[in-house]
Design an enzyme around this catalytic site. Structure first.
Site, PDB file in Angstrom:
ATOM      1  N   GLU A 255       2.736   3.642   8.610  1.00 29.90           N
ATOM      2  CA  GLU A 255       1.947   2.476   9.003  1.00 29.90           C
ATOM      3  C   GLU A 255       2.247   2.026  10.445  1.00 29.90           C
ATOM      4  O   GLU A 255       2.614   2.835  11.293  1.00 29.90           O
ATOM      5  CB  GLU A 255       2.133   1.337   7.994  1.00 29.90           C
ATOM      6  CG  GLU A 255       1.745   1.757   6.577  1.00 29.90           C
ATOM      7  CD  GLU A 255       1.763   0.614   5.594  1.00 29.90           C
ATOM      8  OE1 GLU A 255       1.349  -0.502   5.944  1.00 29.90           O
ATOM      9  OE2 GLU A 255       2.182   0.835   4.448  1.00 29.90           O
TER      10      GLU A 255
ATOM     11  N   ASP B 253      -5.457  -5.100   0.304  1.00 24.22           N
ATOM     12  CA  ASP B 253      -4.201  -4.519   0.783  1.00 24.22           C
ATOM     13  C   ASP B 253      -3.239  -5.682   1.057  1.00 24.22           C
ATOM     14  O   ASP B 253      -3.586  -6.853   0.926  1.00 24.22           O
ATOM     15  CB  ASP B 253      -4.439  -3.613   1.998  1.00 24.22           C
ATOM     16  CG  ASP B 253      -3.275  -2.620   2.191  1.00 24.22           C
ATOM     17  OD1 ASP B 253      -2.227  -2.768   1.536  1.00 24.22           O
ATOM     18  OD2 ASP B 253      -3.416  -1.693   3.008  1.00 24.22           O
TER      19      ASP B 253
HETATM   20  C1  BGC Z   1      -0.411  -0.168   2.702  1.00 20.66           C
HETATM   21  C2  BGC Z   1      -1.009   0.375   1.434  1.00 20.66           C
HETATM   22  C3  BGC Z   1      -0.035   0.278   0.297  1.00 20.66           C
HETATM   23  C4  BGC Z   1       0.438  -1.153   0.160  1.00 20.66           C
HETATM   24  C5  BGC Z   1       1.414  -1.351  -0.973  1.00 20.66           C
HETATM   25  C6  BGC Z   1       0.228  -1.527   2.498  1.00 20.66           C
HETATM   26  O1  BGC Z   1       0.957  -1.919   3.600  1.00 20.66           O
HETATM   27  O2  BGC Z   1      -1.405  -0.246   3.694  1.00 20.66           O
HETATM   28  O3  BGC Z   1      -1.412   1.706   1.640  1.00 20.66           O
HETATM   29  O4  BGC Z   1      -0.612   0.742  -0.878  1.00 20.66           O
HETATM   30  O5  BGC Z   1       1.059  -1.547   1.364  1.00 20.66           O
HETATM   31  O6  BGC Z   1       2.626  -0.772  -0.702  1.00 20.66           O
END
Ligand code: BGC
Length: 745
Positions: free
Chosen positions: A516, A306
């Site tokens: 998030e 990630d």
């Molecule tokens: C998230 C992921 C995402 C990635 C790319 C991260 O901050 O946890 O779910 O796919 O960013 O955008």
């Protein structure tokens, strides 16, 4: 002597097994391509394939602030650093044409100007439709899709999402999210399919199958990415990217299952949990990334980190002293591609590590082969470019209708005293609350922008809840007073005054957009101004229809009694306004069921499949609403719950059937849920677990016998040795208000 013979036989068997495998692989054109490329690639070219950067790295801001490709930076990434992948949208959604231009320019460089002409795999978060392409079909968030209990509908949604993603020129989607929402504070609850492993497994696998279609080289399919493996959804504190404590037994009993189902469905890629389980960051866990994921689940795709999470091993998680240690830990644990994403530090460091002999070349070859295989299977070597012809099928009216159906089937009627709903059409209403007139709040994060909060960028032709109600009743019959922001009273008195003039009040409360870590909260309780608005409106004596627009269940205990009707809309997407209005005025009959336990209090949350002790000896299980709760405007009666066998032996298949009848006077859909309880077990059994579900559509007076096929494997739990076991004894099956016990010998 004997020992030697055995050894020799074993060796011969291995060698011949290998040559069989090699022969088999040699015939596969994908393998031939991968092998021949690997043989030619330099270390730099290989490590480049393992490197993923964000669009910002290869772009610059134009005069109007828009991020546009920068030829020099792009060359640095693609030619000088051989990067294998680029991701993200650079801040906000783009037009289809702009995506085509970006992808074309990137692929031009990769496939014409690099030595080995390896195409880039571009990745995007198409979380609820391809949400970073303007004008796309943007669906409800996954939590709402889970509430529909409709797998066929999920498939249609996923097909449309895959189509529109590929139509944008993008072949890789960072979805589905397969964490289980068993910690309601967590800001990513809405990206999941809820608290139950069976629903998440069924929905997740259906999503993957429809994304990939069994053959990702088809022009309308994409590579899916199951995420975030493993245990990310259960942070003890409820805060994003913080520690989870999950014993291996519980990991296997619950959290691993949806990932196993996605692997079984052939998912092409996996993304890793940003955080840690039991003190071990998942990005550094060889046990989770290699032994369990590869060795046990048999996952064959590639694993991407990630966002900056290899870096985080030394800057945040503190299990590595420096970047060098972090990269080494992650790559040796099993990460194949690093979402670095802002620079070439991973690239430089990994090259150094290989040269110093600290990371074996074999491990690099393994990772690169996995990445090249997915690129080849996607058909990117043959055609890396956007297929512009797909634009014709992008965001069609047919797709919009599917979207409306998903939103409508998701809406969950939590309470409906004295048949308050549906409302008659010729009445006057007051619409109020912060969620009534915003498209952004219906959609949540991952919509047009990461946080989804740029209301001005939302499509003007879509309806908010207020607009959809105005369309039904005529503007003259609808008064609107927003009355509160989430955290501020603005005009409660105004709303109360207007309430006196109308027949009913529709109050739309819930949450702002978030995604998030910015979505972390300290308290699950709905914000005070919103609660106060409902209290004061209730004092007018007018019936209140409470509409909850929220990505996670906010505690509303103090106002539940004030509203005779309560609808859970979740984050219902671009057609959510219409869906809510259709249900309020009876143009549609609600059929959603909660995919999580709705808490009554902000602490002490337990899920539906808690242990017996949690409801015995003075403890009680007292949620606001049970997992699986959801009312209808019609009524359903359950009869004739039957098992085809009264006694089972381990390994037996068996069938459970039940007759469901629509006893009301409207057509309606009903999600039929089958639960199993193991009465006594070596590991304290959950009071019940959902094992099957199905959705039936019944006319008034109509009935259907629903049949579920099971095997005693469905009665297994993870035993003392962390392996599934079925213990003989008594079990109970229950469907709605009916139950039956049976014995396993
Ligand atoms: C998230 C992921 C995402 C990635 C790319 C991260 O901050 O946890 O779910 O796919 O960013 O955008």
């Amino acid at each position: 002597m004997r020992k030697k013979t055995i050894l020799l036989i074993a060796l011969l068997a291995t060698v011949s097994g290998c040559s069989n495998l090699t022969a088999k692989r040699a015939k596969d054109p994908v393998e031939t391509r991968v092998e021949s490329l690997l043989a030619k690639m330099t270390l730099e070219e290989k490590v480049g394939q393992m490197t993923q950067v964000t669009l910002e790295v290869v772009a610059g801001r134009s005069d109007n602030g828009y991020l546009e490709l920068d030829e020099k930076k792009l060359g640095d990434a693609v030619i000088n650093h051989n990067v294998g992948s680029i991701l993200n949208c650079g801040g906000q959604a783009r037009t289809l044409e702009n995506w085509h231009e970006i992808i074309t320019r990137i692929q031009d460089l990769a496939t014409k100007k690099t030595r080995l002409r390896i195409p880039i795999i571009y990745g995007i978060d198409a979380i609820h439709g391809v949400n970073y392409t303007l004008g796309a079909t943007i669906f409800p968030q996954s939590i709402a899709v889970a509430a529909t209990g409709n797998i066929e509908l999920m498939q249609k949604l996923s097909e449309i999402c895959a189509y529109e993603t590929r139509a944008s020129g993008i072949p890789w989607n960072f979805n589905p999210v397969l964490g289980l929402a068993r910690q309601p504070l967590w800001p990513r609850v809405y990206e999941t399919f809820g608290e139950n492993a069976y629903i998440a497994s069924q929905m997740g696998a259906a999503y993957v199958r429809a994304q990939q279609g069994g053959d990702i080289s088809q022009p309308t399919k994409v590579a899916a990415c199951m995420k975030h493996y493993l245990g990310y959804s259960f942070p003890l504190s409820g805060r994003d990217r913080t520690p989870a404590w999950i014993p291996e037994r519980q990991l296997r009993e619950l959290f691993l299952k949806p990932f196993a189902a996605a692997v079984e469905a052939g998912v092409a890629t996996a993304m890793v949990n940003s955080s840690e389980i039991n003190g071990i960051p998942v990005h550094a866990s060889k046990f989770l990334l290699t032994d369990l994921l590869r060795g046990e689940l048999g996952f064959e795709g590639f694993v991407v980190s990630d966002w900056a999470d290899i870096e985080n091993l030394y800057t945040r998680e503190m299990v590595a002293a420096d970047r060098r240690e972090a990269v080494k830990q992650a790559v040796l644990a099993g990460i194949d591609m690093s979402m670095v994403p802002y620079d070439y530090s991973f690239y430089d460091t990994l090259i150094e590590l290989v040269k110093a002999g600290e990371v074996p070349m074999q491990r690099i070859d393994q990772a690169v082969a996995r990445i090249l295989r997915v690129k080849a299977r996607l058909g990117l070597f043959e055609n890396p470019y956007p297929n512009k012809a797909l634009a014709a099928g992008f965001a069609t009216e047919a797709s919009r209708k599917v979207n409306l159906q998903v939103a409508t089937e998701a809406v969950t009627l939590l309470k409906n005293d004295n048949n308050t709903l549906p409302l008659r059409k010729g009445i006057k209403v007051l619409v109020t609350g912060p969620c009534a007139d915003k498209l952004s709040y219906l959609n949540g994060g991952w919509t047009i922008t990461w946080q989804g909060d740029k209301e001005e960028l939302y499509p003007a032709e879509k309806f908010t809840i207020l607009e959809a109600i105005q369309n039904r009743l005529g503007k003259q019959n609808v008064t609107y007073v927003q009355a509160v922001e989430f955290d501020k009273e603005t005009d409660i008195a105004g709303a109360v005054a207007e309430a006196g003039q109308v027949d009913a009040v529709i109050a739309c409360v819930g949450e702002p957009t978030y995604c998030e870590t910015p979505g972390n909260i300290d308290d699950l309780t709905m914000t005070a101004p919103q609660l106060k608005l409902i209290e004061e409106l209730a004092a007018t004596g007018k019936p209140i229809i409470l509409v909850l627009v929220e990505g996670r269940p906010r505690v509303i205990r103090t106002i539940v009694d004030k509203a005779p009707a309560i609808l859970m809309a979740y984050l219902p997407g671009m057609e959510g306004g219409r869906a809510v209005a259709d249900i309020i005025f009876g143009d549609a009959n609600p059929s959603g069921k909660l995919p999580f336990t709705y808490p009554k209090y902000s602490s002490g949350h337990i899920c539906y499949d808690h242990k017996p002790s949690e409801e015995k000896s003075g403890n009680k299980f007292d949620p606001q609403w049970q997992f699986g709760h959801g009312l209808s405007y019609t009524t359903f009666k359950y009869d004739d719950l039957k098992l085809d066998k009264s006694e089972l032996a381990i390994g037996d298949n068996f069938t459970v059937s039940v007759k469901v009848t629509n006893t009301g006077n409207r057509p309606g859909k009903e999600i039929v849920q089958l639960f199993v309880s193991d009465i006594v077990a070596t590991i304290t059994p959950p009071v019940k677990s959902l094992k099957r579900f199905d959705k039936v559509d019944l006319k008034p007076g109509g009935s259907e016998t629903v049949t579920f096929k099971l095997n005693t494997d469905d009665l297994a739990f993870i035993g003392l040795d962390n392996k599934p076991v079925v213990e003989p004894g008594q079990f109970k099956i229950s469907v709605a208000n009916l139950s039956k016990t049976f014995d396993v010998k």
